[in-house]
Scaffold this active site. Structure first.
Site, PDB file in Angstrom:
ATOM      1  N   LYS A  55       0.894  -1.179   0.133  1.00 50.60           N
ATOM      2  CA  LYS A  55       0.009   0.072  -0.047  1.00 50.60           C
ATOM      3  C   LYS A  55       0.992   1.300   0.021  1.00 50.60           C
ATOM      4  O   LYS A  55       0.307   2.384  -0.369  1.00 50.60           O
ATOM      5  CB  LYS A  55      -1.134   0.132   1.285  1.00 50.60           C
ATOM      6  CG  LYS A  55      -1.922  -1.065   1.111  1.00 50.60           C
ATOM      7  CD  LYS A  55      -3.255  -0.646   0.006  1.00 50.60           C
ATOM      8  CE  LYS A  55      -4.236  -1.457   0.254  1.00 50.60           C
ATOM      9  NZ  LYS A  55      -5.504  -0.969  -0.812  1.00 50.60           N
ATOM     10  N   SER A 305       0.736  -9.756  -0.789  1.00 47.16           N
ATOM     11  CA  SER A 305       0.587  -8.534  -0.658  1.00 47.16           C
ATOM     12  C   SER A 305       0.702  -7.725   0.552  1.00 47.16           C
ATOM     13  O   SER A 305       0.986  -6.702   0.574  1.00 47.16           O
ATOM     14  CB  SER A 305      -0.979  -8.229  -1.166  1.00 47.16           C
ATOM     15  OG  SER A 305      -1.847  -8.808  -0.383  1.00 47.16           O
TER      16      SER A 305
END
Length: 402
Positions: A55, A305
């Protein structure tokens, strides 16, 4: 130019912007997954990125693109964890004031980390939708720029830098598997990879209880789910983003779904076999490989992720994963309420090579006869076959297994 909101050039520009900020995360081979798939499997470790997830990439590119007046007004975001930390660090690095709204029930480690990265944290609402509304209201009242977690071209371009790294680190790749929530990461990777290597398959993965993309792709437009339910909070999104949806619909080869059992088994595998702490959303590509290993032409790259998992959730998920893998067995049994009966039961379990983790002994209940007791045992076992043999040994010893 393409018909999409971002191009390969946008992703390449984002990579330049991120130089010295985001790490080129490691690519780790997995022998176990490779043996299952029948081809090399590499793990792209964004769980080892700064802030613990991908992110930071999109948040930094988005904030870096603000003009001086917008930066002076500050930024605001809403998130239960990963996006919150990415925005907080990105804003701090760029000298921009940040306010992050988080749900009241957000894990304490994630709240503390977001504050440590420099954001003002405000707790509001019980679910992310309520938190999101509060963040948007704050933006309208103060003029702060709202930083969306996935539905903005700069954010998608930033996330797409993962795809550029995959092609550099594993040029022979044939399939890239990536988790999908709102779709920013998968969309960015798809633009980068499909432009440079249209032969590479890009596969998205969603949790069954939060799979908004399959019905949306059928409808040809983003469709909101009535409810979402999954342990994978990083991909727990009820509606695809408008920007990533168009890209995913055109460039991503397939969007698959995985069960909660598969997610927990994948998390356990990452921890035990790869020695990597990965959150359920980050483990979703591994869950897809475990669920249908023959469906992925190799070499395969699975994008992990993120790794920001709450320790309490980790404890529950690991227990669930062990149960799904036949490594954890809970049983209730009836036995005679007499001295030595519990010791006899434990000796049977010992001979069956079951490791006793916990025992609950109840002697008073309307369901029980005067001469009966009920025992609940939690066992560590060696797999599904061992679970069956333990139950068989108990029944052969005369116990009623409930």
């Amino acid at each position: 130019m393409t018909e999409f909101a971002i191009t390969l050039e946008d992703v390449q520009d984002a990579q330049k912007t991120l130089a010295g900020v985001a790490r080129m995360t490691a690519m780790e081979g997995s022998r176990h997954l490779s043996s299952l798939v029948g081809a090399p499997v590499q793990l792209k470790c964004e769980n080892l990125q700064r802030t613990g997830s991908f992110k930071l990439r999109g948040a930094y590119v988005r904030i870096a693109g603000l003009d001086p007046e917008e930066r002076a007004a500050g930024v605001v975001a809403a998130s239960a964890g990963n996006h919150a930390q990415g925005v907080a660090l990105a804003a701090s690095l760029l000298g921009v004031r940040s306010t992050v709204f988080m749900p009241v029930g957000a894990p304490l480690p994630k709240i503390a980390a977001t504050r440590d990265y420099g954001a003002e944290v405000r707790l509001h609402g019980q679910v992310v939708d309520e938190t999101l509304r509060a963040a948007r209201e704050h933006a309208e009242e103060t003029g702060a720029v709202f930083i969306h977690p996935f539905d903005h071209p700069h954010v998608v371009a930033g996330q797409g830098t993962v795809g550029l790294e995959v092609l550099e680190q594993c040029p022979e790749v044939r399939t890239i598997v990536v988790g999908v929530g709102g779709g920013g990461l998968a969309a960015g990777i798809a633009v980068a990879v499909k432009t440079l290597r249209p032969d590479v398959r890009v596969i998205g993965v969603q949790a069954e209880g939060a799979a908004a993309y399959p019905p949306s792709l059928v409808a040809g437009r983003p469709v909101a789910l009535d409810s979402v339910s999954t342990m994978a909070d990083g991909i727990k999104v009820g509606r695809p983003g408008d920007v990533p949806f168009k890209i995913i619909g055109a460039l991503v080869d397939e969007v698959r779904t995985v069960s909660e059992d598969a997610l927990s088994s994948a998390l356990l595998l990452c921890l035990e076999r790869a020695k990597l702490v990965v959150e359920p959303a980050g483990a979703s590509p591994v869950a897809a490989l475990l669920s249908d290993p023959e469906a992925f032409p190799g070499p395969v790259v699975a994008v992990l992720s993120g790794g920001n998992v709450d320790p309490l959730l980790m404890q529950r998920v690991l227990r669930h994963g062990m149960a799904a893998a036949g490594r954890y067995l809970s049983l209730r049994l009836r036995l005679s309420d007499r001295p030595g009966a519990l010791a006899t039961l434990l000796s049977v379990l010992s001979r069956a090579q079951a490791n006793v983790l916990d025992v609950g002994h109840m002697r008073t209940d309307a369901r029980l006869k005067v001469t009966e007791a009920e025992v609940e045992v939690h066992l560590e076992t060696e797999g599904a076959d061992h679970c069956s043999s333990v139950v068989m040994a108990l029944r052969e010893a005369g116990y009623t297994v409930l």
